[in-house]
Design an enzyme around this catalytic site. Sequence first.
Site, PDB file in Angstrom:
ATOM      1  N   CYS A   1     -10.126  -1.597   9.251  1.00 51.73           N
ATOM      2  CA  CYS A   1     -10.380  -0.155   9.340  1.00 51.73           C
ATOM      3  C   CYS A   1     -10.577   0.506   7.975  1.00 51.73           C
ATOM      4  CB  CYS A   1      -9.238   0.530  10.084  1.00 51.73           C
ATOM      5  SG  CYS A   1      -9.023  -0.086  11.771  1.00 51.73           S
TER       6      CYS A   1
ATOM      7  N   ASP B   1      10.446   3.056  -9.930  1.00 55.51           N
ATOM      8  CA  ASP B   1       9.469   3.294  -8.854  1.00 55.51           C
ATOM      9  C   ASP B   1       8.110   3.622  -9.471  1.00 55.51           C
ATOM     10  OD1 ASP B   1       8.535   3.434  -6.275  1.00 55.51           O
ATOM     11  OD2 ASP B   1       9.495   5.355  -5.789  1.00 55.51           O
ATOM     12  N   GLU B   2       7.045   3.449  -8.699  1.00 54.49           N
ATOM     13  CA  GLU B   2       5.671   3.744  -9.155  1.00 54.49           C
ATOM     14  C   GLU B   2       5.397   3.060 -10.500  1.00 54.49           C
ATOM     15  OE1 GLU B   2       3.653   5.063  -7.128  1.00 54.49           O
ATOM     16  OE2 GLU B   2       4.786   6.428  -5.828  1.00 54.49           O
TER      17      GLU B   2
ATOM     18  N   SER C   1       0.842  -1.201   0.000  1.00 57.09           N
ATOM     19  CA  SER C   1       0.000   0.000   0.000  1.00 57.09           C
ATOM     20  C   SER C   1       0.876   1.249   0.000  1.00 57.09           C
ATOM     21  CB  SER C   1      -0.873   0.012   1.262  1.00 57.09           C
ATOM     22  OG  SER C   1      -0.048   0.209   2.397  1.00 57.09           O
TER      23      SER C   1
ATOM     24  N   LYS D   1       7.855   1.098   0.170  1.00 54.38           N
ATOM     25  CA  LYS D   1       8.335   0.596  -1.129  1.00 54.38           C
ATOM     26  C   LYS D   1       9.507   1.417  -1.654  1.00 54.38           C
ATOM     27  CE  LYS D   1       4.328   1.215  -3.143  1.00 54.38           C
ATOM     28  NZ  LYS D   1       3.655   1.824  -1.968  1.00 54.38           N
ATOM     29  N   THR D   2       9.365   2.727  -1.601  1.00 55.59           N
ATOM     30  CA  THR D   2      10.439   3.582  -2.126  1.00 55.59           C
ATOM     31  C   THR D   2      11.695   3.464  -1.266  1.00 55.59           C
ATOM     32  OG1 THR D   2       8.826   5.070  -3.123  1.00 55.59           O
ATOM     33  CG2 THR D   2      11.032   5.956  -2.798  1.00 55.59           C
TER      34      THR D   2
END
Length: 188
Positions: A180, A88-89, A17, A22-23
């Site tokens: 949540c 990335d991304e 998420s 991640k980065t």
Amino acid sequence: MHHAQIGQGYIEVICGSMFSGKTEELIRRLRRAQIAKQKVAIFKPAIDDRYSADHLVSHSEWKIPSVAVKNASEILESTPDADVLGIDEVQFFGRGIVKVIEELANSGKRVIVAGLDQDFRGVPYEPMPQIMAIAEYVDKILAVCMVCGNPANKTQRLTDQTEKVVIGATEAYEARCRKCYEPPAQEM
Ligand code: ADP
Ligand code: MG
Ligand code: ZN
């Protein structure tokens, strides 16, 4: 960790998420390769200019220089002598990136990609499933739920926008666990 033969390419995926790290994880792996004097090429989609056009920047402000590209084929053209590629991304590149990543790995390169595995509705973020299927290594990492503190696998959008891509950080999104997480009202 990953025992590669010389000249053997492979694909590593870092997914999770927003805010899962991640980065940070991508930067960590790329820095180690640079320290080992490997030729490293780092890319991100031009669409993601949240913090910087010429660096990957994590939410914790780790950064590393990168090249912003408009499409997947630009990556293929600009990497003839890289040993290691970081992207990335990667979910923002669309279907075209899958063949590019595979071609790069086939030609002997280590390709490390980071991307969102689900969109804000909790739907698999194409083409991450396709990339995960052809990768040698897949690491799924989790954030901390901003409501209860459990491991968070979902990205909660905090605004009413319904487009799939809305670039933003803590003002627009937060990490939530399964319990949540509140799916957006409108089914699309
Ligand atoms: P990603 O690339 O997955 O969005 P980053 O690597 O950019 O994540 O940022 C990870 C950092 O985000 C963490 O080290 C922490 O400083 C920060 N952060 C903000 N919110 C959270 C959260 N809910 N859970 C974990 N880390 C968070
Ligand atoms: Mg990131
Ligand atoms: Zn929770």
